[in-house]
Motif scaffolding. Structure first.
Motif, mmCIF file in Angstrom:
data_model
loop_
_atom_site.group_PDB
_atom_site.id
_atom_site.type_symbol
_atom_site.label_atom_id
_atom_site.label_comp_id
_atom_site.label_asym_id
_atom_site.label_seq_id
_atom_site.Cartn_x
_atom_site.Cartn_y
_atom_site.Cartn_z
ATOM 1 N N LYS A 139 0.849 -0.969 -0.049
ATOM 2 C CA LYS A 139 0.066 -0.029 -0.053
ATOM 3 C C LYS A 139 0.771 1.472 -0.080
ATOM 4 C CE LYS A 139 -3.553 2.259 2.884
ATOM 5 N NZ LYS A 139 -4.197 2.148 4.065
ATOM 6 N N LYS A 140 1.970 1.338 0.809
ATOM 7 C CA LYS A 140 2.754 2.474 0.857
ATOM 8 C C LYS A 140 3.559 2.826 -0.434
ATOM 9 C CE LYS A 140 2.363 4.227 5.105
ATOM 10 N NZ LYS A 140 2.138 5.650 5.262
ATOM 11 N N ILE A 141 3.950 1.432 -0.974
ATOM 12 C CA ILE A 141 4.755 1.432 -2.442
ATOM 13 C C ILE A 141 4.014 2.045 -3.240
ATOM 14 C CG2 ILE A 141 5.825 0.177 -4.090
ATOM 15 C CD1 ILE A 141 7.279 -1.342 -1.794
ATOM 16 N N LYS A 142 2.568 1.713 -3.617
ATOM 17 C CA LYS A 142 1.795 2.074 -4.520
ATOM 18 C C LYS A 142 1.378 3.688 -4.273
ATOM 19 C CE LYS A 142 -1.009 -2.071 -5.418
ATOM 20 N NZ LYS A 142 -2.447 -2.575 -5.098
ATOM 21 N N LYS A 143 1.356 4.150 -3.025
ATOM 22 C CA LYS A 143 1.307 5.611 -2.785
ATOM 23 C C LYS A 143 2.483 6.330 -3.159
ATOM 24 C CE LYS A 143 0.409 8.843 1.194
ATOM 25 N NZ LYS A 143 1.392 9.688 0.838
ATOM 26 N N PHE A 144 3.522 6.159 -2.970
ATOM 27 C CA PHE A 144 4.720 6.591 -3.183
ATOM 28 C C PHE A 144 4.924 6.379 -4.707
ATOM 29 C CE2 PHE A 144 6.766 5.266 1.107
ATOM 30 C CZ PHE A 144 6.070 6.025 1.863
#
Length: 187
Positions: A139-144
């Motif tokens: 989820k964090k990688i997608k946001k970044f």
């Protein structure tokens, strides 16, 4: 009826990484990349901070600081060592940022486009390989990744492609980023 057979366990090939080794490499390189991005923007801001793109550069730099903090925290939480090349990335990132900014606003934006396109592909590869158990990390990688693509689009909107020698500069920076990724995973 014969006895049920257990499915054969799949064996990895010699030299294949375990999931834990892959995750450690991934976190190490992401931390190094976000640190490098922070340094690139610091270099660009040192030259262009008072220009009409200063606020835009500060916006992107602030997002990179959030990304860096997340990966810094993950390194500590998961007991993963950072790359030993950290001092080199400090110098090289700042030099790349300041150097492209000295060539002009368009060249600074060309740097952003080149870097962010490499990072987009890099994050996409990670998203494909991460197991479902790493849902929060994904989820964090997608946001970044979305924010990195925003940076690329900002660079394009600020005439990155009008930089004299754009294709050569773009290829050079992309090649440098790919080399930094390769080295940061391993060292």
């Amino acid at each position: 009826m014969g006895a049920k057979r257990k499915p054969k366990a799949t064996r990895s090939l010699p030299g294949d990484m375990t999931d834990g080794e892959y995750l450690a490499r991934m976190l190490r390189v992401n931390h190094a990349g976000e640190f490098g991005a922070k340094q690139i923007y610091a270099g660009q801001l040192a030259v262009l901070g008072n220009s009409n793109v200063g606020d835009t550069l500060r916006h992107m730099a602030e997002q990179e600081k959030v990304h860096l903090k997340y990966f810094s925290d993950e390194l500590v939480l998961r007991r993963v060592r950072p790359t030993a090349l950290h001092p080199l990335w400090r110098l090289m990132g700042f030099a790349l940022g300041a150097g492209t900014a000295l060539l002009g606003q368009e060249a600074a934006m060309a740097c952003t486009v080149a870097v962010e396109e490499v990072i987009d592909a890099h994050y996409e590869e990670q998203l494909q390989k991460l197991p479902a158990a790493e849902a929060e990390l994904k989820k964090k990688i997608k946001k970044f990744q979305a924010e990195e693509l925003e940076h690329r689009d900002i660079g394009l909107a600020h005439n990155a492609e009008k930089t004299p020698g754009y294709r050569a500069l773009y290829r050079l920076i992309r090649g440098g980023c790919k080399a930094a990724i390769y080295l940061s995973k391993r060292i």
